[in-house]
Design a protein around this motif. Sequence first.
Motif, PDB file in Angstrom:
ATOM      1  N   SER A   1      -3.917  10.570  -2.406  1.00  0.00           N
ATOM      2  CA  SER A   1      -2.605   9.706  -2.493  1.00  0.00           C
ATOM      3  C   SER A   1      -1.986   9.732  -1.339  1.00  0.00           C
ATOM      4  O   SER A   1      -1.293   9.006  -0.870  1.00  0.00           O
ATOM      5  N   PHE A   2      -1.461  11.009  -1.074  1.00  0.00           N
ATOM      6  CA  PHE A   2      -0.742  11.687   0.024  1.00  0.00           C
ATOM      7  C   PHE A   2      -1.186  11.049   1.410  1.00  0.00           C
ATOM      8  O   PHE A   2      -0.591  10.556   2.204  1.00  0.00           O
ATOM      9  N   VAL A   3      -2.603  11.204   1.637  1.00  0.00           N
ATOM     10  CA  VAL A   3      -3.209  10.709   2.725  1.00  0.00           C
ATOM     11  C   VAL A   3      -3.315   9.101   2.936  1.00  0.00           C
ATOM     12  O   VAL A   3      -3.044   8.771   4.084  1.00  0.00           O
ATOM     13  N   SER A   4      -3.356   8.794   1.724  1.00  0.00           N
ATOM     14  CA  SER A   4      -3.423   7.116   1.614  1.00  0.00           C
ATOM     15  C   SER A   4      -2.059   6.837   2.215  1.00  0.00           C
ATOM     16  O   SER A   4      -1.857   5.735   3.054  1.00  0.00           O
ATOM     17  N   LEU A   5      -0.800   7.350   1.715  1.00  0.00           N
ATOM     18  CA  LEU A   5       0.260   6.920   2.093  1.00  0.00           C
ATOM     19  C   LEU A   5       0.515   7.370   3.855  1.00  0.00           C
ATOM     20  O   LEU A   5       1.229   6.221   4.380  1.00  0.00           O
ATOM     21  N   VAL A   6       0.037   8.326   4.069  1.00  0.00           N
ATOM     22  CA  VAL A   6       0.146   8.375   5.642  1.00  0.00           C
ATOM     23  C   VAL A   6      -0.715   7.706   6.324  1.00  0.00           C
ATOM     24  O   VAL A   6      -0.379   7.113   7.510  1.00  0.00           O
ATOM     25  N   PHE A   7      -1.697   6.946   6.009  1.00  0.00           N
ATOM     26  CA  PHE A   7      -2.386   6.263   6.645  1.00  0.00           C
ATOM     27  C   PHE A   7      -1.833   4.653   6.589  1.00  0.00           C
ATOM     28  O   PHE A   7      -2.035   3.901   7.730  1.00  0.00           O
TER      29      PHE A   7
ATOM     30  N   THR B   1       0.858  -1.237   0.028  1.00  0.00           N
ATOM     31  CA  THR B   1       0.093  -0.169   0.072  1.00  0.00           C
ATOM     32  C   THR B   1       0.885   1.268  -0.092  1.00  0.00           C
ATOM     33  O   THR B   1       0.632   2.179  -0.541  1.00  0.00           O
ATOM     34  N   MET B   2       1.950   1.168   0.624  1.00  0.00           N
ATOM     35  CA  MET B   2       2.770   2.335   0.892  1.00  0.00           C
ATOM     36  C   MET B   2       3.488   2.501  -0.643  1.00  0.00           C
ATOM     37  O   MET B   2       3.576   3.718  -0.903  1.00  0.00           O
ATOM     38  N   PHE B   3       3.797   1.540  -1.171  1.00  0.00           N
ATOM     39  CA  PHE B   3       4.728   1.699  -2.623  1.00  0.00           C
ATOM     40  C   PHE B   3       3.578   2.207  -3.730  1.00  0.00           C
ATOM     41  O   PHE B   3       3.897   3.052  -4.379  1.00  0.00           O
ATOM     42  N   PHE B   4       2.565   1.522  -3.568  1.00  0.00           N
ATOM     43  CA  PHE B   4       1.575   1.761  -4.742  1.00  0.00           C
ATOM     44  C   PHE B   4       1.000   3.339  -4.558  1.00  0.00           C
ATOM     45  O   PHE B   4       0.754   4.147  -5.493  1.00  0.00           O
ATOM     46  N   SER B   5       0.722   3.797  -3.150  1.00  0.00           N
ATOM     47  CA  SER B   5       0.041   5.101  -2.846  1.00  0.00           C
ATOM     48  C   SER B   5       1.229   5.956  -3.461  1.00  0.00           C
ATOM     49  O   SER B   5       0.979   7.227  -3.936  1.00  0.00           O
TER      50      SER B   5
ATOM     51  N   ALA C   1      -3.057   3.576  -8.242  1.00  0.00           N
ATOM     52  CA  ALA C   1      -3.991   3.865  -7.176  1.00  0.00           C
ATOM     53  C   ALA C   1      -5.138   2.661  -6.924  1.00  0.00           C
ATOM     54  O   ALA C   1      -5.431   2.525  -6.031  1.00  0.00           O
ATOM     55  N   PHE C   2      -5.114   1.803  -8.215  1.00  0.00           N
ATOM     56  CA  PHE C   2      -5.921   0.910  -8.121  1.00  0.00           C
ATOM     57  C   PHE C   2      -5.444  -0.443  -7.332  1.00  0.00           C
ATOM     58  O   PHE C   2      -6.107  -0.975  -6.545  1.00  0.00           O
TER      59      PHE C   2
ATOM     60  N   VAL D   1       1.505   8.583 -18.004  1.00  0.00           N
ATOM     61  CA  VAL D   1       1.746   8.875 -17.020  1.00  0.00           C
ATOM     62  C   VAL D   1       0.696   8.921 -15.888  1.00  0.00           C
ATOM     63  O   VAL D   1       0.392   8.361 -14.811  1.00  0.00           O
ATOM     64  N   LEU D   2      -0.430   9.482 -16.394  1.00  0.00           N
ATOM     65  CA  LEU D   2      -1.858   9.663 -15.438  1.00  0.00           C
ATOM     66  C   LEU D   2      -2.448   8.312 -15.756  1.00  0.00           C
ATOM     67  O   LEU D   2      -2.830   7.825 -14.504  1.00  0.00           O
ATOM     68  N   TRP D   3      -2.484   7.539 -16.545  1.00  0.00           N
ATOM     69  CA  TRP D   3      -2.751   5.982 -16.487  1.00  0.00           C
ATOM     70  C   TRP D   3      -2.187   5.308 -15.695  1.00  0.00           C
ATOM     71  O   TRP D   3      -2.557   4.298 -14.823  1.00  0.00           O
ATOM     72  N   GLY D   4      -0.778   5.549 -15.490  1.00  0.00           N
ATOM     73  CA  GLY D   4       0.095   4.972 -14.637  1.00  0.00           C
ATOM     74  C   GLY D   4      -0.398   5.280 -13.263  1.00  0.00           C
ATOM     75  O   GLY D   4      -0.277   4.244 -12.424  1.00  0.00           O
ATOM     76  N   ALA D   5      -0.690   6.519 -12.978  1.00  0.00           N
ATOM     77  CA  ALA D   5      -1.149   6.705 -11.565  1.00  0.00           C
ATOM     78  C   ALA D   5      -2.377   6.054 -11.299  1.00  0.00           C
ATOM     79  O   ALA D   5      -2.685   5.587 -10.272  1.00  0.00           O
ATOM     80  N   VAL D   6      -3.318   5.920 -12.266  1.00  0.00           N
ATOM     81  CA  VAL D   6      -4.770   5.417 -12.029  1.00  0.00           C
ATOM     82  C   VAL D   6      -4.339   3.851 -11.557  1.00  0.00           C
ATOM     83  O   VAL D   6      -4.831   3.214 -10.710  1.00  0.00           O
ATOM     84  N   VAL D   7      -3.441   3.246 -12.331  1.00  0.00           N
ATOM     85  CA  VAL D   7      -3.144   1.785 -12.187  1.00  0.00           C
ATOM     86  C   VAL D   7      -2.673   1.650 -10.873  1.00  0.00           C
ATOM     87  O   VAL D   7      -2.955   0.648  -9.926  1.00  0.00           O
TER      88      VAL D   7
END
Length: 264
Positions: free
Chosen positions: A155-161, A10-14, A234-235, A226-232
Amino acid sequence: MSNVFTLFCTMFFSFAALILACVACAGSTKNYTPINLIYVAQINLSKMDLTKVIPDISSSLELSSVLPSYFNIGLWSYCIENSAKKVTSCTSPDGIEKFNLKSLLYDNIQDNNVLSLIDSVASLILPDKLEKDMTYYNDMAKCMFITIIIGICLSFVSLVFSFCRSVFHLRLITFFGGFIAFLAFLSLLISVGTSMATYIYIRHILSDNYGDYGISLTLGKSYLGVLWGAVVAAFFNFFCWCFVRATPRVMYVQPPMMEKREML
């Protein structure tokens, strides 16, 4: 799958979603590689017929001496490319970029003699299809801009969580971590979806109404990649959160049986 490994994922992907979304958002804000090569869409003027756009202009005047060959449209600003496909300059970031083709051409005319032929922006002879749909476009532009910002923040908040969950074994953190990860994925998906839909629509209008002028538009492959990479990313972040256990696994060890003694 161990809880420690799942939380690491979760840390890596976020983090990956955060970085990729930031790179996409910063596209075409500065004339530095590779930021200047990331754009939502590119307007191609290299084959534009100036005599149709500005009827009073001399037919012998070369396009390169009057207008740039390409405009790279970003979320915040745009960059200019010459006929050799080299970015020469980028405008300062000033908010949501509005697709106003008349203003774009007028603001970048480099020949004073040509400027003297134009009394106002309205003097540019261009179809009005985009002008009629400008409200629709601006709403879509705001949507793709706002949702990518939301996706970056979440995404940043998810990393913190993820970091908090690795320290504190609380059900509430696990629930909100997964929920935030889902919202981040949804926001980035909406952003890339509206980006594609908006500029595919603009490209359709240009091909139908501006083809005779030699003006065309293409989608930015680097930006979408790049943005589709971010979507993947995040998924997968949300997917991994679905397997994070709320409490650590407790191993139950059965106590040894007491031997029965025979009564004499």
